[in-house]
Each structure stands twice: as C-alpha cells, then as structure tokens.
Scaffold this active site. Structure first.
Site: not given
Ligand code: SAH
Length: 684
Positions: A144, A153
């Site tokens: 996500e 993002e």
């Molecule tokens: N999966 C959770 C949070 C989603 S928010 C849910 O659905 O509730 C997205 C998260 O991804 C954030 O905490 C951000 O720090 C992390 N993130 C984004 N790109 C990333 C990457 N390439 N590797 C590791 N973490 C990542």
C-alpha cells in the site's frame, strides 16, 4: 543520531533549521502522520483483507506454500491479514524506524511472532538467500504505497525492483492492478489557482487594469501535484467537458517499468468550452477478476452508498499549460506524461505522429517565475476580486498624492494597487523571485514607479527611502514561510523594525489584527487524529499510544493548519475574538495572554477549536482569513477558501446529546509569546 527539522521563525519571517537531540525520535512526524486515517479507512481495509484472502487461496490451490512480501508494512496490518488468511510466512518491510519498531510490538501482541518477520529497511536494500533478510523470493506481493497521485510515493520503482529481485515470476499481487481516470473540465475557480487574472482598480482618475506578463499565459507551471478533497467542490464551480476515461493502468503482478513514458487518449467533448483542467483519480482492483474494487471517484461519478471519507487518498487537479477552446463533438487528444514520481498533461487538437521510441518526456518547468512565488491557494487569493476591493477601498482612504508608501508582504500586489491609486512614491520588500516582479511591473508600465528594496526590514536605511519618512506602511499581511494563521504577525515585527523610518503621523494598514476562535464538530476530519483501538480485529493500540506519546512530547501539543473549506464542520459555539494585536504600536516586550470561557450553543461533539486571524485594514473594513459565515441554524460553516485555519484537536471529545446535558462552556487559556511569535493554548 542528529535530526534537523525545518521551522519558520515568525519573528524574523525566515526558515531556520533546528537541531533535535537524541530523544526527538520523529515526534512531529508521528503526531501528524496519516497512519490513523488509513486505519480508519474501513473500505480500504475490508477490500485489502478480501484481496489478500483470495490471493492466499489461489496460491494454496496450486499446492504451493504462501510466502508473502509486504512492502511498507506500517503497523504490520496487511501482513497480519495475510497470516490470518493462512499464509505460511510474511516478510514485512518498513523503512521508517519508529514504525518498524511499532510493527514488531503489534505483531507480537497479536500472536504472529512466528509468522511475520519485520525488516527495518527500504525494500531496495532487502537481500534474498540463506543468509539474507528473506530465505527465498515471495509468491505474494502486498503493498500500500500509493498517494493521491498513485505514483508520488515511489510505488513504480519499488515494484520494478521487487519484481526483479524479491518475488517469483507469476506472483500474485494485492492490489492486482490500478487504473488512473481523467475528466476534462472548465473551471474559473480552479483556473484561478494557476493564472493571475486581470485586476480591476477603480481609481479616482478612472479604471485601471493590472495585467500579468505574457510569459505567464503560456507557462506550464510547476509539476507538484494539486491534491484536494474534490468532493467539496460544488458542481456549480466547474463545467464537465468530457466523459470519464481511463488514462492508463498498471498491472502489479507483472514486471513494472518505472522509466518515464507517455499515454494518449482521444476525447470527444460533450460541450463546447474552454479546456483548462484535468480532474483525475484512480481505483485499484484487489484481485484479477476486478470484483474487489476500491475507488477514489468523486461524488458525481460514484454512487453515494459506496462513499468512504479519507484524507490519505483524495483527487488530483492538473492544469493544462494554457486554456484551449474545444468544440462539442470535435475530437481532441489528451496526453499524460509521467516520470517515476509525477504526472502532467497536455491537450492536442490533432493526432500527432505516434513515435513511441521518440517520446521525450519533460516535466513542466515554470518559466514565468510566478508559480515559484505563489502557490495555488495564493493565486486564488490574489484573484479574489472581492478581497482586492477591500484593500482598494482602504488604500483610497489613507493614501494622499504625496504619500511615501512602504509595503511589507511577500509577492504582494499592494505596491501596484498603491501606485494605481496615486501614491507618489512606493517602496516594497518583495521576498524572493524579484525577476518576476521586474517583468510584472514592465507589463504594467510601472517599472520606474515602484522601487524594490533588496534588504530585510531590519536593514532598511534612509538611503533606501531617499531620506524621506514613510507616511503609509502597508501589508496584507502575507508571508510564504507562515504555516499557522498568526505567523503572518511577522508584519508586526517588521513594522517594529522600521519604526525609526515612520513619519510621526504615519498610517499603518492593517491597523490591527485579531485572533478569533470557535468550537466545532467535524463531519470527518476528526478521524485523522482519533485513536483506532482495533482494526479488522487486530489490536493496533500500540500505534495509538505511540501517537499520543508524540503528541505529549514537548510543544507538539499545538494547533495544526488545515484548509477548512475542504473539511466540513459545524459550529458549536459562536465565534469569539480572543486576542488583538495593535500594529499602530510596536511589539510589546511582555507576552499577550488571555483566559476565558466560550459558551456552547449547539449540541454535538466538541472535536476541537478552530482559530483564525482577521485584519482590520482601517477602522471599518476588515478581512477574515477564517470564518466567512455560519450558513444556517444547523451551524454549517463557510471558510475562506484561500487560507488554512488552525485546528486544535481536543484530547478527549465531549459529546452532548440533548441541550439539557450541554456542557455549558469550554474554558481556554491562550498565550502569544512575543519573543518567539508562537501561540500556545490549553482547553478544558
Ligand atoms: N501497509 C500499511 C501502511 C501503509 S503506509 C497499511 O496499509 O496500513 C506506507 C508505508 O510504506 C509507510 O510506512 C512508508 O514508510 C513505507 N514505505 C514506502 N516505501 C517503502 C519501501 N520501498 N520500502 C520500505 N518501506 C516503504
């Protein structure tokens, strides 16, 4: 580890970098994060869970072990869903250290310690192999990583890398695909966020029109996304010119390419009009069949029954480089270009030779410099002719033919207005991007009439003023570094700094400012700061505690800026003036504080207090940066659409069901620290 946090200093109007110590631990980031909003997004959570269950079953039906890679696990939610759905093992990757630590605790508390491994790395740093972070490649990819623009993002490069190095060929992906939709519209309101319209000035010697330089007409603006709650835009504020069409889609179960590219669709205008804006949103299918769909479509596209409020995913407004007349039924071609992180749009009347190999995608660059000086709400504010006329009326009252006028505000039109209204000598501080103003003054033939002072107010010398004294000091006030409404009180500090240059009978406009406050019940915004407890049956209280801890950290217990025209609320109290700031005097040495109580006049949930500034330009003319009016007996509020207001969320919500059990009042203590320019507050 040292952390540097950017912060504007309201007493100097400058950005400063504060060094935070060991104990800082990203409190501000956590307190203001979107995790709570995501966990409250029931529609999203339910559909992810359904999609994950379906993916695990498909893998199991093939007789394989279900190995999940969850990139960006946050609280660990999607991994816990996968483990509950029967996955054999989950690798939960999270780059943000405080979140990865929280995920470890949450996973353990929910009893998934043996099934989920939290890896505190960026996914591109994750290794696979017997000694690696992952024993083997995964066959289910769950993520996500989407923002309102879908790709902002970094979802595309993350997927590209994951397919190359972290997952098996033919893996199941949840979500399975995303589609980006577009609709062409004409909208004076939204177009006013991107171009400066001619400004009319009724002066004593006739009407004058202030125009923008021709470079601005053709300027493509800046590539940063304009994401808003489009559901708050009434149909009367735009005209639909085309059907909704799919601009492009991404299949996440196949290798993804993040390299820059273009997509083109043909549109047949439903109406003749001026094509100005592309409205856009996306949806995701959680499974290949498309039966589990999560959509960001706005209200006029989607049935209201499937409506879910959320702030972490909204809708996008893209501005075409220039407005283009289109005729009903006469086909046009819309091109979307993207790089790894952003999108931009162009409209063509004729079909250009399609030569895919030759697509040169260049992200828009502002050539006129106005888009670097003014952001979208600021353009909207400067185009607000009602607001401008308040300033014109006030200036007419105070300016005389021999006025020596000094203007202090960033990127302001006031010096031009003052000149048009007859001020003999106009000086101004204009912040950065002076080059734009040179062109702007030239376009209006006033380049030799207004003098730009390239010094900070503290360094103003009598030579800047040709040894004259200032008779009229004006400001909107507006400063680009301001985050909260009272940060524009920098005007007061600047006014204090130039005191020795003021004539004894000088006029200061605005003559004063006042801080206003009202208690409100939000329709939805409360969700972003309210605890979650459990989410789809998983205990995520650790996350709530972490946010609470960050809120309690040092001065984080402060108001936060929100543009309230996007977030409906109703007033539970009458608006009340709580502090005044007299610009005719210098900033006092002592703090300004007030205490009192504000009566609740309607029943409802007291989610918080809203605060805003009003500027009293002259005795009987003022402008509000907050409440415009309360529209009906229900207390629905209308807010200034160009400004952010300050919102202070109460730590516990007081609810009153009937008028008899109304808590009669909220007591407050508010303190304006004249040394720091900050306002602290407390409510009971
Ligand atoms: N999966 C959770 C949070 C989603 S928010 C849910 O659905 O509730 C997205 C998260 O991804 C954030 O905490 C951000 O720090 C992390 N993130 C984004 N790109 C990333 C990457 N390439 N590797 C590791 N973490 C990542």
């Amino acid at each position: 580890m040292k952390t540097f946090c950017g912060r504007a200093n309201p007493t100097t109007g400058a950005m400063e970098w504060l060094e935070e110590g060991e104990d800082y631990d990203y409190h501000q980031e956590i307190a203001r994060s979107r995790y709570a909003d995501m966990l409250h997004d029931k529609d999203r959570n339910v559909k992810y869970y359904e999609g994950i269950r379906a993916a695990v079953s498909r893998v199991k039906e093939r007789g394989e072990k279900a190995i999940v890679l969850d990139i960006g696990t946050g609280t660990g939610l999607l991994s816990m869903m996968a483990a509950s759905a029967g996955a054999d093992f989950c690798y939960a990757v999270e780059v943000f250290k405080p979140m990865a630590d929280a995920a470890v605790k949450i996973v353990e508390k929910n009893g998934f310690r043996d099934k989920i491994k939290v890896i505190n790395k960026h996914s591109t740093e994750v290794t696979v192999g017997p000694d690696g972070d992952m024993q083997c490649r995964a066959n289910i990819l769950v993520t996500e990583l989407f923002d309102t623009e879908l790709i902002g993002e970094g979802a595309l490069p993350t997927y590209e890398h994951a397919h190359k190095y972290l997952v098996q060929e033919g893996c199941e992906a949840v979500p399975h695909r995303a589609r980006v939709y577009v609709q062409l519209v004409e909208s004076k309101r939204m177009w006013s966020w991107n171009k400066l319209f001619p400004v009319r000035v009724e002066a004593e010697d006739g009407e004058k029109i202030i125009v923008s330089p021709s470079e601005m007409e053709k300027c493509p603006g800046v590539p940063s996304v304009c994401d808003i709650q489009l559901n708050q835009m009434p149909l009367s504020d735009f005209t639909i010119l085309s059907d909704v069409v799919t601009m492009f889609s991404v299949d996440f179960s196949k290798p993804v390419r993040s390299a820059s590219t273009c997509y083109r669709v043909q549109l047949e205008p439903l109406k003749s009009g001026k094509a100005q804006i592309v409205l856009s949103w996306w949806d995701i299918d959680m499974d290949p069949s498309g039966m589990i769909n999560c959509s960001m479509a706005p209200y006029w596209v989607k049935s209201s029954s499937s409506f879910q409020w959320r702030d972490h995913w909204m809708q996008c407004v893209y501005f075409l480089p220039n407005e283009e007349p289109v005729l009903q039924g006469e086909k046009v071609y819309l091109t979307a270009c993207r790089d790894e992180y952003s999108l931009w749009y162009n409209l063509q009347k004729v079909r250009e030779e399609e030569n895919k190999a030759d697509v040169r995608v260049e992200s828009p660059v502002c050539r006129c410099q106005a888009h670097l000086l003014w952001n979208r709400p600021r353009f909207g504010e400067l185009n607000d002719q009602n607001r401008t006329s308040q300033y014109i009326k006030s200036l007419m009252k105070v300016l005389k033919a021999d006025s020596v006028c000094l203007c202090i505000s960033d990127g302001s039109l006031l010096p031009v207005l003052a000149h048009c209204l007859g001020a003999k000598q106009v000086q101004c501080f204009l912040g950065n991007v002076l080059f734009f103003f040179v062109k702007f003054f030239r376009a209006n033939n006033i380049e030799d009439k207004i003098k730009i002072i390239e010094a900070r107010p503290e360094l103003l010398s009598s030579s800047h003023l040709e040894d004259k004294k200032i008779s009229v000091l004006v400001g909107e006030p507006f400063f680009t570094t301001s985050l909260l409404p009272w940060h524009n009180l920098y005007f007061w500090y600047a006014r204090t700094a130039v005191t020795s240059h003021l004539a004894s009978n000088a006029t200061v406009l605005p003559q004063s400012a006042s801080l206003h406050m009202m208690i409100v019940e939000f329709q939805d915004l409360w969700r972003i700061r309210s605890p979650c407890g459990t989410c789809e049956g998983f205990d995520v209280q650790t996350m709530d505690d972490m946010i609470q801890n960050s809120l309690n950290f040092r001065e984080s217990k402060e108001a936060e800026p929100h543009p309230l025209w996007e977030y409906p609320c109703k007033s539970l109290s009458d608006p009340q003036q709580v502090l005044t700031f007299d610009f005719r005097e210098t900033v006092p040495q002592h703090c300004l504080s007030t205490e009192g109580s504000i009566n609740l006049v309607r029943k409802g949930k007291s989610h918080g207090a809203v605060l805003w500034m009003e500027y009293n330009l002259i005795a009987d003319i003022s402008v509000s940066t907050g409440l415009i009016h309360i529209s009906n007996e229900k207390g629905n509020c209308e807010w200034n659409p160009h400004c952010k207001q300050a919102v202070y969320f109460f730590s516990s919500v007081i609810e009153s069901e009937t008028s008899s059990d109304l808590p009669s009042a909220v007591t407050y203590a508010i303190n304006f620290n004249t040394k720091t320019g900050e306002i602290s507050m407390d409510f009971k």
